[in-house]
Scaffold this motif. Structure first.
Motif, mmCIF file in Angstrom:
data_model
loop_
_atom_site.group_PDB
_atom_site.id
_atom_site.type_symbol
_atom_site.label_atom_id
_atom_site.label_comp_id
_atom_site.label_asym_id
_atom_site.label_seq_id
_atom_site.Cartn_x
_atom_site.Cartn_y
_atom_site.Cartn_z
ATOM 1 N N TYR A 71 0.833 -1.207 0.000
ATOM 2 C CA TYR A 71 0.000 0.000 0.000
ATOM 3 C C TYR A 71 0.870 1.260 0.000
ATOM 4 O O TYR A 71 0.607 2.221 -0.729
ATOM 5 N N GLN A 72 1.919 1.233 0.842
ATOM 6 C CA GLN A 72 2.809 2.393 0.903
ATOM 7 C C GLN A 72 3.521 2.601 -0.429
ATOM 8 O O GLN A 72 3.690 3.736 -0.894
ATOM 9 N N LEU A 73 3.923 1.481 -1.071
ATOM 10 C CA LEU A 73 4.582 1.582 -2.371
ATOM 11 C C LEU A 73 3.643 2.183 -3.418
ATOM 12 O O LEU A 73 4.048 3.039 -4.215
ATOM 13 N N GLU A 74 2.381 1.735 -3.405
ATOM 14 C CA GLU A 74 1.414 2.281 -4.353
ATOM 15 C C GLU A 74 1.186 3.772 -4.100
ATOM 16 O O GLU A 74 1.117 4.571 -5.045
ATOM 17 N N ASP A 75 1.073 4.145 -2.790
ATOM 18 C CA ASP A 75 0.896 5.564 -2.476
ATOM 19 C C ASP A 75 2.107 6.377 -2.917
ATOM 20 O O ASP A 75 1.968 7.468 -3.489
ATOM 21 N N ASP A 76 3.312 5.832 -2.640
ATOM 22 C CA ASP A 76 4.538 6.547 -3.055
ATOM 23 C C ASP A 76 4.607 6.665 -4.566
ATOM 24 O O ASP A 76 5.027 7.702 -5.103
ATOM 25 N N GLN A 77 4.200 5.586 -5.269
ATOM 26 C CA GLN A 77 4.238 5.623 -6.733
ATOM 27 C C GLN A 77 3.249 6.647 -7.275
ATOM 28 O O GLN A 77 3.567 7.406 -8.201
ATOM 29 N N ARG A 78 2.031 6.683 -6.687
ATOM 30 C CA ARG A 78 1.052 7.680 -7.120
ATOM 31 C C ARG A 78 1.551 9.091 -6.836
ATOM 32 O O ARG A 78 1.411 9.992 -7.670
ATOM 33 N N SER A 79 2.152 9.267 -5.640
ATOM 34 C CA SER A 79 2.681 10.586 -5.308
ATOM 35 C C SER A 79 3.805 10.981 -6.253
ATOM 36 O O SER A 79 3.894 12.127 -6.710
ATOM 37 N N TYR A 80 4.674 9.996 -6.571
ATOM 38 C CA TYR A 80 5.792 10.276 -7.473
ATOM 39 C C TYR A 80 5.286 10.640 -8.874
ATOM 40 O O TYR A 80 5.772 11.591 -9.497
ATOM 41 N N ALA A 82 2.368 11.874 -9.561
ATOM 42 C CA ALA A 82 1.727 13.191 -9.482
ATOM 43 C C ALA A 82 2.778 14.301 -9.501
ATOM 44 O O ALA A 82 2.601 15.332 -10.175
ATOM 45 N N GLN A 83 3.882 14.087 -8.776
ATOM 46 C CA GLN A 83 4.955 15.078 -8.785
ATOM 47 C C GLN A 83 5.564 15.213 -10.173
ATOM 48 O O GLN A 83 5.868 16.327 -10.630
ATOM 49 N N LEU A 84 5.757 14.071 -10.865
ATOM 50 C CA LEU A 84 6.296 14.125 -12.222
ATOM 51 C C LEU A 84 5.348 14.873 -13.156
ATOM 52 O O LEU A 84 5.787 15.693 -13.983
ATOM 53 N N THR A 197 -0.429 13.635 -21.026
ATOM 54 C CA THR A 197 0.773 13.970 -20.265
ATOM 55 C C THR A 197 0.956 13.103 -19.033
ATOM 56 O O THR A 197 2.006 13.187 -18.395
ATOM 57 N N HIS A 198 -0.048 12.284 -18.691
ATOM 58 C CA HIS A 198 0.089 11.421 -17.506
ATOM 59 C C HIS A 198 0.935 10.200 -17.852
ATOM 60 O O HIS A 198 0.804 9.632 -18.929
ATOM 61 N N ARG A 199 1.814 9.809 -16.933
ATOM 62 C CA ARG A 199 2.748 8.710 -17.194
ATOM 63 C C ARG A 199 2.158 7.327 -16.918
ATOM 64 O O ARG A 199 2.734 6.321 -17.335
#
Length: 292
Positions: A71-80, A82-84, A197-199
């Protein structure tokens, strides 16, 4: 004879009794050993059950920890991501601002050149007046009159400065309310390019409409196929009829018009199925004076 047989019977009896006693003792020893072994096995089974319970607890804890990490990895990936996406949007915005500033700077330079040319004219006027005669002024006035007349024979440097030449400057402005943006529009009206533009997210744009307004008069409309999906970080180029060959999903062709249109004021808009504006690309062309 009878005593001998009796003695033999007693001996045989004693031997049998001794064998039975020995066998009984051995069986008793084996039973005790079996009891001890059963007791040991029961103790061992109890220990194993306890260890199994501990292992099951550890496994459950590790499984829960693994789920939390996923779950944390998915949240970090979504956050990353979004930042990109935010960074990409900021980069695109800065590029557009730089492009607009470059166009504005070029227009200012052209205006400066025009002003410099006018200053040269005024300087020549003043030089003619300072010479104490009307010759310089009269000559310049005659040249100016010639440039405004109907004759086409005057071709002096002074006339070119006064008359000048007109050059076209074009500025672009882009905006988007989501991941799909209008990335490029061909100045000759051959094609329009859209980009997701979304990755990591697909964009279903089936039924969306691409509208292009030329000088606030003519409107050209292209509708995307009903099931069309724009993949993450993908582009789609829409050609006007006859300008290119279709190769879905990267290349589509607008079958109802030979061109997307050309003009000084071109506004390209993208609408979703609900009729909401999702992206915009504005092209403005202006005429500015420049000297030779």
């Amino acid at each position: 004879m009878a005593n001998t047989n009796r003695h033999e019977m007693d001996s045989w009896y004693k031997i049998k009794v001794q064998e039975i006693q020995t066998q009984s003792a051995r069986q008793n020893m084996e039973q005790e050993h079996q009891k001890d072994e059963i007791k040991r096995l029961r103790t061992q089974a109890t220990d194993l059950r306890s260890q199994l319970a501990d292992m099951e607890g550890r496994v459950s804890a590790l499984v829960k920890q693994l789920e939390d990490l996923n779950y944390q990895l998915e949240d970090d990936q979504r956050s990353y991501e979004a930042q990109l996406n935010d960074r990409d949007a900021q980069i695109r915005k800065l590029r557009e601002e730089c492009q607009a500033l470059m166009v504005e700077l070029q227009m200012l330079l052209d205006t400066k050149q025009t002003l410099d040319a006018e200053m040269n004219i005024y300087r020549k006027l003043l030089d003619g007046a300072n010479d104490g005669g009307a010759g310089g002024l009269r000559q310049l006035v005659e040249q100016v009159v010639k440039t405004t007349g109907l004759t086409e024979v005057a071709d002096t440097e002074t006339m070119r400065v006064v008359q000048g030449e007109m050059s076209s400057r074009t500025s672009y402005t882009r905006s988007a309310k989501g991941n799909v943006s209008i990335q490029e529009t061909d100045s000759t009206g051959k094609f329009v390019v859209l980009e997701n533009t979304h990755r990591g997210k697909e964009e279903p744009i089936g039924g969306w409409k691409l509208k292009r307004k030329i000088d606030n008069k003519r409107e050209i409309v292209f509708t995307f196929p009903a099931d069309y999906v724009l993949k993450p970080s993908a582009r789609v180029k829409i050609f006007a009829r006859g300008a290119g060959e279709a190769s879905p999903p990267e290349v589509l062709v607008m079958e109802n018009d030979d061109t997307f249109g050309v003009g000084d004021n071109v506004n390209t808009l993208l609408y979703n199925k609900e009729g909401e504006e999702r992206a915009q690309h504005i092209q403005r062309s202006s005429q500015s004076g420049s000297t030779n």
